[in-house]
Design an enzyme around this catalytic site. Structure first.
Site, short mmCIF file in Angstrom:
data_model
loop_
_atom_site.label_atom_id
_atom_site.label_comp_id
_atom_site.label_asym_id
_atom_site.label_seq_id
_atom_site.Cartn_x
_atom_site.Cartn_y
_atom_site.Cartn_z
N HIS A 127 0.78 -1.42 -0.05
CA HIS A 127 -0.12 -0.08 -0.12
C HIS A 127 0.78 1.14 0.05
CE1 HIS A 127 -3.60 -2.22 0.43
NE2 HIS A 127 -3.44 -2.69 1.70
N ASP A 162 -2.29 -10.47 -2.59
CA ASP A 162 -2.94 -9.93 -1.33
C ASP A 162 -4.51 -9.81 -1.59
OD1 ASP A 162 -2.06 -8.78 1.53
OD2 ASP A 162 -3.90 -7.65 0.61
N HIS A 164 -6.25 -7.27 -0.70
CA HIS A 164 -6.38 -5.93 -1.01
C HIS A 164 -5.85 -5.37 -2.26
CE1 HIS A 164 -7.06 -6.62 3.26
NE2 HIS A 164 -8.29 -5.89 3.08
N ASP A 251 -4.32 -12.91 3.12
CA ASP A 251 -5.89 -12.51 3.86
C ASP A 251 -6.93 -12.75 2.64
OD1 ASP A 251 -4.54 -10.71 1.72
OD2 ASP A 251 -4.86 -8.94 3.22
ZN ZN Z 1 -4.27 -7.15 2.49
#
Ligand code: ZN
Length: 309
Positions: A127, A162, A164, A251
């Protein structure tokens, strides 16, 4: 532990203070100098203020109506930290450097001819943008790895698995055509980071066509997920990548408290196998994963899948 059980040999990266000039060089190939200077001293400056909180959280951030830079400590926090999920504490800088140190050692092994290396990074990085921390990420380990590999390989691909969207990685390479970025993630209409990760983000300038987002709906299962990975794999092949970075989040597991997919432990075996079928030097870089009880088994499955093609 899962990596040991999968037969990995463990190598510890050197403490950052022993290789700080090498790390700094690699970090600045990806991140903005002023941002790095801020991260380095932010907490020591902040903690000198009377009544300073133990961690730096942004109180206000620039937005589409307010964009003037300001060196006030509260303004700096909002400028360089995009959300409340990336507080800067006493050891944030040192720990982030530790992650980069792991990535630098890992890339050197790939450059020396290893087929696969796993960089066990904490904190994670995908991120983190060129000049902004967010989502528990401060330095973008996967991006730093890709640029390091690019010194030896003409075309490097990143697949972010991931749950996200890898918004930081996308932002860093958005205008580059020599590093392909792909992210498979929960649809940003419903999930963090909300403002990016959509299919219409293709890249721009030299990077046009070199960013691929594959958002998947809540509840996506293994069959659905593997289809998205297959699409990613075929894009990596058409790009003619010479090396691969896998931004590796767990995740996507069915029980993950921050996730929305329905992958089983055995799904990671199949993911590992599909990645191996690309037949590329591959660097796994640890990203998220919050159902701690299953991390060991899921990491083991991923590596076993890669090795047992
Ligand atoms: Zn994540």
């Amino acid at each position: 532990m899962g990596l040991l059980e999968a037969g990995c040999e463990i190598e510890f990266a050197p403490p950052p203070e022993l290789c700080i000039s090498i790390l700094r060089q690699s970090i600045l190939a990806v991140h903005d100098t002023k941002y790095i200077d801020y991260l380095r001293v932010a907490w020591s400056h902040w903690s000198q203020n009377q009544n300073a909180s133990t961690e730096i959280f942004p109180n206000i951030s620039p937005n589409r109506h307010m964009v003037n830079f300001n060196e006030n400590p509260v303004a700096l926090a909002g400028w360089y930290i995009a959300d409340c999920a990336a507080p800067i504490g006493q050891f944030t800088w040192e720990n982030s450097l530790g992650s980069v140190s792991a990535v630098i050692v890992a890339t050197s092994r790939i450059k020396a001819g290893e087929l696969v290396v796993y960089a066990l990074c904490r904190p994670s990085g995908h991120h983190a943008c060129r000049d902004m921390a967010m989502g528990m990420c401060f330095l973008n380990n996967s991006a730093i790895a890709a640029v390091e590999l690019r010194k030896q390989f003409d075309r490097v691909a990143i697949i972010d698995i991931d749950m996200h969207h890898g918004n930081g990685t996308q932002q860093i390479f958005y205008q580059r055509g020599d590093i392909l970025t792909i992210s498979i993630h929960g649809d940003s209409r419903d999930f963090y980071p909300f403002y990016s990760g959509f299919e219409n983000e293709y890249g721009s300038g030299d990077g046009e066509g070199y960013n691929l987002n594959i958002p998947l709906p809540k509840g996506s299962n293994e069959a659905f997920y593997l289809k998205a990975l297959e699409k990613s794999a075929s894009r990596v092949l058409s790009f003619k990548a010479e090396a691969l970075v896998v931004a590796t989040g767990f995740d996507t597991f069915k029980s993950d408290p921050l996730g929305c997919f329905a992958l089983e432990s055995n799904s990671y075996y199949k993911i590992g196998r599909m990645i191996r079928s690309l037949n590329l030097p591959t660097l796994f870089v640890q990203e998220g994963g919050y159902f701690v009880e299953a991390l060991r088994e899921n990491a083991r499955q991923l590596v076993k899948g890669f090795e047992n093609v």
